[in-house]
Design an enzyme around this catalytic site. Structure first.
Site, PDB file in Angstrom:
ATOM      1  N   TYR A 131      29.488  39.451  46.097  1.00 47.97           N
ATOM      2  CA  TYR A 131      30.575  39.689  45.194  1.00 47.97           C
ATOM      3  C   TYR A 131      30.262  41.098  44.548  1.00 47.97           C
ATOM      4  O   TYR A 131      31.450  41.750  44.145  1.00 47.97           O
ATOM      5  CB  TYR A 131      30.339  38.552  44.044  1.00 47.97           C
ATOM      6  CG  TYR A 131      31.393  38.551  42.947  1.00 47.97           C
ATOM      7  CD1 TYR A 131      32.432  37.818  42.735  1.00 47.97           C
ATOM      8  CD2 TYR A 131      30.955  39.278  41.868  1.00 47.97           C
ATOM      9  CE1 TYR A 131      33.484  37.789  41.922  1.00 47.97           C
ATOM     10  CE2 TYR A 131      31.979  39.161  40.543  1.00 47.97           C
ATOM     11  CZ  TYR A 131      33.049  38.189  40.703  1.00 47.97           C
ATOM     12  OH  TYR A 131      33.949  38.463  39.566  1.00 47.97           O
TER      13      TYR A 131
ATOM     14  N   LYS B 148      33.099  44.277  44.166  1.00 51.09           N
ATOM     15  CA  LYS B 148      33.642  44.478  43.070  1.00 51.09           C
ATOM     16  C   LYS B 148      33.379  45.891  42.896  1.00 51.09           C
ATOM     17  O   LYS B 148      34.283  46.566  42.311  1.00 51.09           O
ATOM     18  CB  LYS B 148      33.380  43.800  41.813  1.00 51.09           C
ATOM     19  CG  LYS B 148      33.793  42.142  41.828  1.00 51.09           C
ATOM     20  CD  LYS B 148      35.494  41.740  41.672  1.00 51.09           C
ATOM     21  CE  LYS B 148      35.864  40.656  41.584  1.00 51.09           C
ATOM     22  NZ  LYS B 148      37.390  40.571  41.336  1.00 51.09           N
TER      23      LYS B 148
HETATM   24  P1  NAP Z   1      39.599  31.295  38.954  1.00 48.70           P
HETATM   25  O1  NAP Z   1      40.011  30.215  37.687  1.00 48.70           O
HETATM   26  O2  NAP Z   1      39.047  30.685  40.055  1.00 48.70           O
HETATM   27  O3  NAP Z   1      41.043  31.636  39.183  1.00 48.70           O
HETATM   28  C1  NAP Z   1      41.202  32.575  40.570  1.00 48.70           C
HETATM   29  C2  NAP Z   1      42.498  32.266  41.055  1.00 48.70           C
HETATM   30  O4  NAP Z   1      42.760  32.967  42.068  1.00 48.70           O
HETATM   31  C3  NAP Z   1      42.907  30.566  41.495  1.00 48.70           C
HETATM   32  O5  NAP Z   1      43.892  30.287  41.074  1.00 48.70           O
HETATM   33  C4  NAP Z   1      42.688  30.828  42.857  1.00 48.70           C
HETATM   34  O6  NAP Z   1      43.357  29.756  43.502  1.00 48.70           O
HETATM   35  C5  NAP Z   1      43.402  32.354  43.302  1.00 48.70           C
HETATM   36  N1  NAP Z   1      42.891  32.495  44.529  1.00 48.70           N
HETATM   37  C6  NAP Z   1      41.811  32.538  45.043  1.00 48.70           C
HETATM   38  N2  NAP Z   1      41.758  33.073  46.545  1.00 48.70           N
HETATM   39  C7  NAP Z   1      43.113  33.468  46.632  1.00 48.70           C
HETATM   40  C8  NAP Z   1      43.833  34.273  47.607  1.00 48.70           C
HETATM   41  N3  NAP Z   1      43.200  34.392  48.774  1.00 48.70           N
HETATM   42  N4  NAP Z   1      45.022  34.632  47.328  1.00 48.70           N
HETATM   43  C9  NAP Z   1      45.735  34.360  46.315  1.00 48.70           C
HETATM   44  N5  NAP Z   1      45.039  33.769  45.158  1.00 48.70           N
HETATM   45  C10 NAP Z   1      43.758  33.432  45.301  1.00 48.70           C
HETATM   46  O7  NAP Z   1      38.842  32.449  38.716  1.00 48.70           O
HETATM   47  P2  NAP Z   1      38.897  33.530  37.259  1.00 48.70           P
HETATM   48  O8  NAP Z   1      37.552  33.505  36.398  1.00 48.70           O
HETATM   49  O9  NAP Z   1      40.182  33.184  36.485  1.00 48.70           O
HETATM   50  O10 NAP Z   1      38.896  34.919  37.835  1.00 48.70           O
HETATM   51  C11 NAP Z   1      40.057  35.793  38.018  1.00 48.70           C
HETATM   52  C12 NAP Z   1      39.518  37.202  38.597  1.00 48.70           C
HETATM   53  O11 NAP Z   1      38.557  37.644  37.493  1.00 48.70           O
HETATM   54  C13 NAP Z   1      38.892  37.164  39.782  1.00 48.70           C
HETATM   55  O12 NAP Z   1      39.003  38.582  40.513  1.00 48.70           O
HETATM   56  C14 NAP Z   1      37.494  37.145  39.148  1.00 48.70           C
HETATM   57  O13 NAP Z   1      36.515  37.786  40.112  1.00 48.70           O
HETATM   58  C15 NAP Z   1      37.378  37.992  37.989  1.00 48.70           C
HETATM   59  N6  NAP Z   1      36.248  37.889  37.148  1.00 48.70           N
HETATM   60  C16 NAP Z   1      36.077  36.709  36.322  1.00 48.70           C
HETATM   61  C17 NAP Z   1      34.930  36.484  35.746  1.00 48.70           C
HETATM   62  C18 NAP Z   1      34.518  35.411  35.111  1.00 48.70           C
HETATM   63  O14 NAP Z   1      33.563  35.030  34.512  1.00 48.70           O
HETATM   64  N7  NAP Z   1      35.133  34.123  35.071  1.00 48.70           N
HETATM   65  C19 NAP Z   1      33.922  37.598  35.337  1.00 48.70           C
HETATM   66  C20 NAP Z   1      34.588  38.795  35.994  1.00 48.70           C
HETATM   67  C21 NAP Z   1      35.572  39.096  36.857  1.00 48.70           C
HETATM   68  P3  NAP Z   1      42.604  28.496  44.014  1.00 48.70           P
HETATM   69  O15 NAP Z   1      41.942  27.863  42.887  1.00 48.70           O
HETATM   70  O16 NAP Z   1      43.763  27.496  44.867  1.00 48.70           O
HETATM   71  O17 NAP Z   1      41.558  28.981  44.961  1.00 48.70           O
END
Ligand code: NAP
Length: 254
Positions: free
Chosen positions: A150, A154
């Site tokens: 990851y 990133k």
């Molecule tokens: P999340 O709740 O898991 O949401 C991610 C969404 O992306 C889900 O709806 C997922 O769909 C969708 N997704 C996964 N694979 C995909 C694909 N191939 N094509 C299109 N959509 C896809 O995660 P989140 O925490 O909101 O994360 C959003 C972004 O923030 C990500 O890039 C993550 O790396 C980044 N981020 C998160 C955090 C954190 O602490 N949460 C911190 C830093 C960065 P499904 O559920 O159907 O798989």
């Protein structure tokens, strides 16, 4: 349609859903997309002006079809937020080739292909535009446990954001990234359970560690990230491009 048009990927959950809500609140028509159409539709139903689409960001032709469809339907494409991402916590030595490939396919190639699709259509339309990529605190430091693939995916997003910003600037397209910290979303729920198991402690203990690591003293909300994205999309950020903006409560300062 007079409203500016914004596409958000991974907008059926977590941070993407909050970004869709915030851009809608600020007057955008939001094209809500996700791998899971039902969750995209659920987000879109909450918004004043929105539509839902299934988009797998690992499939370049799907991103291009969506961008061209938006152009054909609305005659404009103002903002594209490449937010979809995945994580799976495990030890570096245990990460399989298929897990590594999947992480890069979604987190890095997905951002690359979506950015290409958005830029091609914005260039055709000739009105400029804004692209925002969701990177991570893990795009700036590798001192992150159990997420080597990851972290690598990133870090690549941060470099890609700069390269895109440089090449697309002559077309009036700004490209930036946001770098969230510990955000309370379904992804975080999964990570709490994995990290607890890998460290042999409870999920509550892991959560305490994360909060202790955050000078502002709480877990982040998806809305904390969404308002930073909305700022980068707005005219207030008109002279900001190539930036990867930390939104992490001070958990990592660079
Ligand atoms: P999340 O709740 O898991 O949401 C991610 C969404 O992306 C889900 O709806 C997922 O769909 C969708 N997704 C996964 N694979 C995909 C694909 N191939 N094509 C299109 N959509 C896809 O995660 P989140 O925490 O909101 O994360 C959003 C972004 O923030 C990500 O890039 C993550 O790396 C980044 N981020 C998160 C955090 C954190 O602490 N949460 C911190 C830093 C960065 P499904 O559920 O159907 O798989």
């Amino acid at each position: 349609m007079n409203r500016p048009i914004a596409v958000v990927t991974g907008a059926g959950s977590g941070i993407g859903r909050a970004i869709a809500r915030e851009l809608s609140r600020r007057g955008h028509h939001v094209v809500v997309s996700d791998l899971d159409l039902a969750s995209a539709e659920q987000t879109a139903r909450e918004l004043d002006s929105a539509e839902a689409h299934r988009l797998d960001v690992t499939e370049p032709e799907q991103s291009l079809d969506l961008a061209r469809g938006v152009r054909d339907t609305h005659g404009r494409l103002d903002a594209w937020i490449s937010n979809a991402g995945i994580s799976k916590m495990q030890r570096f030595v245990d990460t399989s080739p298929s897990d590594l490939r999947r992480t890069f396919a979604v987190n890095t190639e997905g951002v690359f292909y979506c950015g290409q699709a958005a830029a091609r259509v914005m260039m055709e339309l000739g009105r400029g535009g804004v692209i925002v990529n969701t990177a991570s605190m893990a795009a700036k430091q590798g001192r992150v446990p159990f997420l080597a693939d990851y972290v690598a995916s990133k870090f690549a997003v941060m470099g890609l954001t700069q390269a895109m910003a440089f090449e697309l600037a002559p077309h009036g397209i700004r490209v930036n990234a946001v770098c969230p910290g510990f955000v309370a979303t379904p992804m975080q729920e999964r990570e709490l359970a994995w990290e607890a198991e890998l460290r042999g402690v409870s999920p509550e203990e892991v959560q305490r560690l994360w909060v202790n690591d955050t000078p502002l003293g709480r877990l982040q909300t998806p809305e904390d990230v969404a308002s930073a994205v909305a700022f980068l999309v707005s005219a207030d950020a008109a002279f900001i491009t190539g930036e990867s903006l930390s939104v992490n409560g001070g958990a990592y300062m660079d």
